[in-house]
Write a protein that holds these residues in place. Sequence first.
Motif, PDB file in Angstrom:
ATOM      1  N   THR A  88     -85.819  51.609   7.399  1.00  0.00           N
ATOM      2  CA  THR A  88     -86.107  50.177   8.162  1.00  0.00           C
ATOM      3  C   THR A  88     -86.823  49.302   7.595  1.00  0.00           C
ATOM      4  O   THR A  88     -87.001  49.464   6.025  1.00  0.00           O
ATOM      5  N   ASP A  94     -98.824  49.711  17.269  1.00  0.00           N
ATOM      6  CA  ASP A  94     -97.453  48.521  17.332  1.00  0.00           C
ATOM      7  C   ASP A  94     -97.903  47.476  16.610  1.00  0.00           C
ATOM      8  O   ASP A  94     -98.952  46.668  16.995  1.00  0.00           O
ATOM      9  N   PRO A  95     -97.491  47.273  15.317  1.00  0.00           N
ATOM     10  CA  PRO A  95     -97.822  46.268  14.350  1.00  0.00           C
ATOM     11  C   PRO A  95     -97.460  44.972  14.830  1.00  0.00           C
ATOM     12  O   PRO A  95     -97.951  43.958  14.324  1.00  0.00           O
ATOM     13  N   ILE A 101     -89.655  51.628  16.375  1.00  0.00           N
ATOM     14  CA  ILE A 101     -89.187  52.040  15.066  1.00  0.00           C
ATOM     15  C   ILE A 101     -87.978  53.074  15.242  1.00  0.00           C
ATOM     16  O   ILE A 101     -87.201  53.373  14.626  1.00  0.00           O
ATOM     17  N   THR A 149     -82.216  44.990   9.598  1.00  0.00           N
ATOM     18  CA  THR A 149     -82.576  44.119   8.400  1.00  0.00           C
ATOM     19  C   THR A 149     -82.346  44.761   7.206  1.00  0.00           C
ATOM     20  O   THR A 149     -82.198  43.985   6.078  1.00  0.00           O
ATOM     21  N   MET A 202     -93.803  55.356  10.316  1.00  0.00           N
ATOM     22  CA  MET A 202     -94.428  55.178  11.871  1.00  0.00           C
ATOM     23  C   MET A 202     -95.686  54.870  11.795  1.00  0.00           C
ATOM     24  O   MET A 202     -96.314  55.467  11.163  1.00  0.00           O
ATOM     25  N   HIS A 203     -96.325  53.888  12.345  1.00  0.00           N
ATOM     26  CA  HIS A 203     -97.645  53.253  12.112  1.00  0.00           C
ATOM     27  C   HIS A 203     -98.424  53.724  13.365  1.00  0.00           C
ATOM     28  O   HIS A 203     -97.854  54.303  14.363  1.00  0.00           O
ATOM     29  N   LYS A 216     -79.845  56.520   7.284  1.00  0.00           N
ATOM     30  CA  LYS A 216     -79.410  55.474   8.132  1.00  0.00           C
ATOM     31  C   LYS A 216     -80.251  54.207   7.730  1.00  0.00           C
ATOM     32  O   LYS A 216     -81.484  54.023   7.659  1.00  0.00           O
ATOM     33  N   ASP A 243     -80.256  54.843  15.237  1.00  0.00           N
ATOM     34  CA  ASP A 243     -81.393  55.919  14.994  1.00  0.00           C
ATOM     35  C   ASP A 243     -80.713  57.179  15.321  1.00  0.00           C
ATOM     36  O   ASP A 243     -80.700  58.223  14.867  1.00  0.00           O
TER      37      ASP A 243
HETATM   38  P1  ADP Z   1     -83.979  48.687  12.406  1.00  0.00           P
HETATM   39  O1  ADP Z   1     -83.386  47.404  12.521  1.00  0.00           O
HETATM   40  O2  ADP Z   1     -84.326  49.119  11.019  1.00  0.00           O
HETATM   41  O3  ADP Z   1     -83.490  49.776  13.487  1.00  0.00           O
HETATM   42  P2  ADP Z   1     -86.285  48.281  14.511  1.00  0.00           P
HETATM   43  O4  ADP Z   1     -86.626  46.729  14.259  1.00  0.00           O
HETATM   44  O5  ADP Z   1     -85.706  49.002  15.424  1.00  0.00           O
HETATM   45  O6  ADP Z   1     -85.698  48.381  12.905  1.00  0.00           O
HETATM   46  O7  ADP Z   1     -87.506  48.982  14.240  1.00  0.00           O
HETATM   47  C1  ADP Z   1     -88.459  48.640  13.115  1.00  0.00           C
HETATM   48  C2  ADP Z   1     -89.580  47.904  13.890  1.00  0.00           C
HETATM   49  O8  ADP Z   1     -90.218  48.595  14.753  1.00  0.00           O
HETATM   50  C3  ADP Z   1     -90.758  47.481  12.877  1.00  0.00           C
HETATM   51  O9  ADP Z   1     -90.403  46.053  12.290  1.00  0.00           O
HETATM   52  C4  ADP Z   1     -91.836  47.226  13.824  1.00  0.00           C
HETATM   53  O10 ADP Z   1     -92.161  45.873  14.160  1.00  0.00           O
HETATM   54  C5  ADP Z   1     -91.841  47.889  14.966  1.00  0.00           C
HETATM   55  N1  ADP Z   1     -92.524  48.898  15.530  1.00  0.00           N
HETATM   56  C6  ADP Z   1     -92.956  49.087  16.644  1.00  0.00           C
HETATM   57  N2  ADP Z   1     -93.631  50.102  17.025  1.00  0.00           N
HETATM   58  C7  ADP Z   1     -94.141  50.644  15.477  1.00  0.00           C
HETATM   59  C8  ADP Z   1     -94.839  51.673  15.040  1.00  0.00           C
HETATM   60  N3  ADP Z   1     -95.502  52.331  15.719  1.00  0.00           N
HETATM   61  N4  ADP Z   1     -94.609  51.888  13.830  1.00  0.00           N
HETATM   62  C9  ADP Z   1     -93.631  51.224  12.956  1.00  0.00           C
HETATM   63  N5  ADP Z   1     -93.003  50.418  13.314  1.00  0.00           N
HETATM   64  C10 ADP Z   1     -93.068  49.688  14.625  1.00  0.00           C
END
Ligand code: ADP
Length: 452
Positions: free
Chosen positions: A220, A229-230, A257, A9, A225-226, A5, A201
């Motif tokens: 993504t 929250d980054p 994420i 972005t 997964m960090h 998937k 997702d």
């Molecule tokens: P997509 O459009 O690919 O579905 P999302 O914007 O929904 O992407 O998810 C990715 C974003 O999630 C990252 O850019 C990040 O800012 C955010 N995010 C929030 N918490 C976390 C985490 N614990 N680990 C990684 N990313 C996270």
Amino acid sequence: MQVWKFGGTSVGKPERMHSIRTLITADSGRKIVVLSALSGTTNALISMGESAKANNDAEVQEKIDALKAHYDAFIKELYSTEESLKKGQTIVDNEFNFIRSVLKSRPFTLKQDKELVAQGEIMSTQLFQGYLEEQSESSVLLPALDFMRIDTDGEPELETIEALLGDMLDHQTDKQLIITQGFICRNPRGEVDNLKRGGSDYTASLIGGAIRAEEIQIWTDIDGMHNNDPRIVKRTFPIRELTFEEAAELAYFGAKILHPSTITPAKMRGVPVRLKNTMEPQAFGTLIATTTTDREIKAIAAKDGLTAIYIHSTRMLNAYGFLRRVFEIFEKYKTPVDMITTSEVSVSVTIDNDTNLAEITAELSEIADLEEHDRDLSIICIVGDFKADKEGIALKVFEAMKHIPIRMISYGASEHNLSILVWSKDKAEALNVLNERLFYYEDAMKNIFTAQ
Ligand code: ADP
Ligand code: ASP
Ligand code: MG
């Protein structure tokens, strides 16, 4: 077969679509490729719907023109032959004619709104399929609206999806790449519906579960997964491995994420989920599966927009059946409870859907006394491997949060979660101090002692 998937972005620029083609064709494995709408499109469509609801035709027109200009420019860079550009332009023109006609409906109802927001994924997949055809790849576009089904409660019907999709795949055995839309589905009335924001997702994991895929990969804009929250915490790092349970807790409690329900179908059918970065494909990312070997405290996430309801009843003293009556009221209004704490004569709960708050509190008042409820609360959720014999975890957590007011605490419900309710204004501070204490403090101490 694998399911891959790609989020907003990852498909948001023509050159990103080019890199996706490289990624999905780098190995010979057959894949189902689920795409989101180009980044910004779903928001733009929702905003057009709002203008239509307000009968602001001029604003609707302006918003349509701006988005169409974006797509007109996008296809010019996506395709390299005149012929495919022409086909791409026809896709865009037809789509925008449809968008215009939907936005003209009066009254503009929820049904139209859902048809409108579905066009983001419908466009991204058509444009990408056109690009794969231009590049002579062996691919086919399967419309998600032909197999993705939800029930009257908005819950996916995995068995129906499995049967419908299985049948469609049986007719496509010669195709290497199966492209489909994330997010969108049909409800029992046969109308276009969706799996809620971030739902692509969930589409990927439902498909992965339905076909019992070898693996589900969520590509993504971040390398997995960090640990925190980054967007809010400066020093974060990717987690290499998580169990299904840990990942589910993190997704449910706010790690953006992953859509909150993503893990359920994957776990049910035992399909591993891998999170990968489209911009940095060589990075390991995160592997979510049955067992892991990683560290004790894995990650922290936060969920906002919670309301706490405080329920007191002297009748609860030594009584049975009281909690059942309380929860029946939440069940009646289809309102999930996130967190619960109890004392001798009181029970406090949090909810994030407050649509029926007035009705719920009115009914609760018939069986108990209610204190004024609080809004603007956040749950901080610390996830890891907290076996009953582990010592000192709570101490570290509360030591870090000693200057932050705490409204509720929940620990012991599962072996993976310690949850703390705080005021949302204190969330960023809580995430940052916990990050330093739980992930960096011990290393910093070690460094001090080795330096001495
Ligand atoms: P997509 O459009 O690919 O579905 P999302 O914007 O929904 O992407 O998810 C990715 C974003 O999630 C990252 O850019 C990040 O800012 C955010 N995010 C929030 N918490 C976390 C985490 N614990 N680990 C990684 N990313 C996270
Ligand atoms: N396009 C939808 C959204 O923006 C679904 C998704 O991206 O997952 O919410
Ligand atoms: Mg997302």
